[in-house]
Scaffold this motif. Sequence first.
Motif, PDB file in Angstrom:
ATOM      1  N   PHE A  80      -4.553  -9.981  -5.262  1.00 44.67           N
ATOM      2  CA  PHE A  80      -3.656 -10.848  -4.493  1.00 44.67           C
ATOM      3  C   PHE A  80      -4.100 -12.305  -4.590  1.00 44.67           C
ATOM      4  CE2 PHE A  80      -3.210 -12.810  -0.159  1.00 44.67           C
ATOM      5  CZ  PHE A  80      -1.847 -13.040  -0.198  1.00 44.67           C
ATOM      6  N   THR A 167      -0.235 -11.259   5.898  1.00 48.57           N
ATOM      7  CA  THR A 167       0.266 -10.613   4.686  1.00 48.57           C
ATOM      8  C   THR A 167      -0.252  -9.181   4.602  1.00 48.57           C
ATOM      9  OG1 THR A 167       0.296 -12.718   3.486  1.00 48.57           O
ATOM     10  CG2 THR A 167       0.335 -10.706   2.160  1.00 48.57           C
ATOM     11  N   LEU A 169      -0.614  -5.936   1.977  1.00 46.35           N
ATOM     12  CA  LEU A 169      -0.586  -5.507   0.591  1.00 46.35           C
ATOM     13  C   LEU A 169      -0.317  -4.006   0.569  1.00 46.35           C
ATOM     14  CD1 LEU A 169      -3.685  -7.478  -0.761  1.00 46.35           C
ATOM     15  CD2 LEU A 169      -1.311  -8.237  -0.525  1.00 46.35           C
ATOM     16  N   GLU A 173       6.972  -1.367  -4.435  1.00 47.15           N
ATOM     17  CA  GLU A 173       7.995  -2.377  -4.148  1.00 47.15           C
ATOM     18  C   GLU A 173       8.902  -1.917  -3.007  1.00 47.15           C
ATOM     19  OE1 GLU A 173       8.234  -5.319  -5.212  1.00 47.15           O
ATOM     20  OE2 GLU A 173       7.152  -5.437  -7.123  1.00 47.15           O
ATOM     21  N   ALA A 176       7.161  -2.603   0.244  1.00 45.29           N
ATOM     22  CA  ALA A 176       7.108  -4.044   0.480  1.00 45.29           C
ATOM     23  C   ALA A 176       8.461  -4.545   0.977  1.00 45.29           C
ATOM     24  CB  ALA A 176       6.707  -4.778  -0.797  1.00 45.29           C
ATOM     25  N   ASN A 180       9.349  -6.200   4.639  1.00 47.64           N
ATOM     26  CA  ASN A 180       9.950  -7.528   4.703  1.00 47.64           C
ATOM     27  C   ASN A 180      11.279  -7.509   5.441  1.00 47.64           C
ATOM     28  OD1 ASN A 180       7.797  -8.739   3.370  1.00 47.64           O
ATOM     29  ND2 ASN A 180       8.684  -8.393   1.347  1.00 47.64           N
ATOM     30  N   GLU A 194       4.771 -11.291   5.840  1.00 43.90           N
ATOM     31  CA  GLU A 194       5.392 -10.724   4.647  1.00 43.90           C
ATOM     32  C   GLU A 194       4.511  -9.632   4.062  1.00 43.90           C
ATOM     33  OE1 GLU A 194       5.920 -13.234   1.298  1.00 43.90           O
ATOM     34  OE2 GLU A 194       3.792 -13.581   0.997  1.00 43.90           O
ATOM     35  N   SER A 195       5.099  -8.906   3.113  1.00 44.07           N
ATOM     36  CA  SER A 195       4.364  -7.856   2.420  1.00 44.07           C
ATOM     37  C   SER A 195       4.515  -8.078   0.925  1.00 44.07           C
ATOM     38  CB  SER A 195       4.925  -6.483   2.800  1.00 44.07           C
ATOM     39  OG  SER A 195       4.247  -5.467   2.106  1.00 44.07           O
ATOM     40  N   GLN A 196       3.456  -7.778   0.181  1.00 41.21           N
ATOM     41  CA  GLN A 196       3.504  -7.873  -1.270  1.00 41.21           C
ATOM     42  C   GLN A 196       3.040  -6.559  -1.886  1.00 41.21           C
ATOM     43  OE1 GLN A 196       1.921 -11.280  -3.244  1.00 41.21           O
ATOM     44  NE2 GLN A 196       2.615 -12.718  -1.684  1.00 41.21           N
ATOM     45  N   CYS A 197       3.646  -6.213  -2.998  1.00 43.40           N
ATOM     46  CA  CYS A 197       3.293  -4.975  -3.693  1.00 43.40           C
ATOM     47  C   CYS A 197       2.114  -5.210  -4.627  1.00 43.40           C
ATOM     48  CB  CYS A 197       4.502  -4.470  -4.492  1.00 43.40           C
ATOM     49  SG  CYS A 197       4.130  -3.062  -5.564  1.00 43.40           S
TER      50      CYS A 197
END
Length: 218
Positions: A80, A167, A169, A173, A176, A180, A194-197
């Motif tokens: 990340f 955030t 992780l 997808e 994520a 979101n 937020e979230s990230q893949c």
Amino acid sequence: MNPHRSLSGLMNEVRRYRIALLDLLLADRPQPFGELTTAVQTCPELLMFDAVSGDRCVCLRRRNLPTALAVARAVAIQLFCRADTTKRNLLTHRDINQYFPTLFRSGLPSGYYVDGTNGSPILGFVRVDTHLAPLSRIRQHTQELIERHASDAAFRPLISRQQFEVTWLVPTETKAAGFNDIAATLRTCGIRCESQCVPKLLELLVPLRNTFPDVVGL
């Protein structure tokens, strides 16, 4: 380049992330990859090992290998922070006074990062979905994080200037996007969430692979 200086830089990076992917650790360095790999292998203060995913990782030398969950968390954060289009760095206690001196007296636990991608530094708190929690549980935990930081006087100036974010992780997808979507329903108090893949998480959590189909929102 002085090999001792190069090795010192690698060790500082390992100390920052605690556990690091070897390929990412050695990327974009002036010395040949093989030469640096040998330096890491022969360094008495570093330990090279294979994660359950087959990826070669590095940590400070220790008696027992890190657990699969510890590896997954650390590597996800390293990926990340080291993403090509960003200027993120996981914070150490020594970094806090440089970026956020108003927080220096309190200090910060692990999991905070600074993001200078868009100019003004953003302080972030990162969580990793190592237990493959349902979205409802992640939402609840995020709300607790928001309320905890919003009630802390040391964080309020950053929050008011929109310089603080949370955030997550996650391994897919789909998850994520799901987080979101529900992030819009949180009482954020001005905190961006937020979230990230990080697809590598699926490979690093191989021992839990039989639970994947049963995890809501994965």
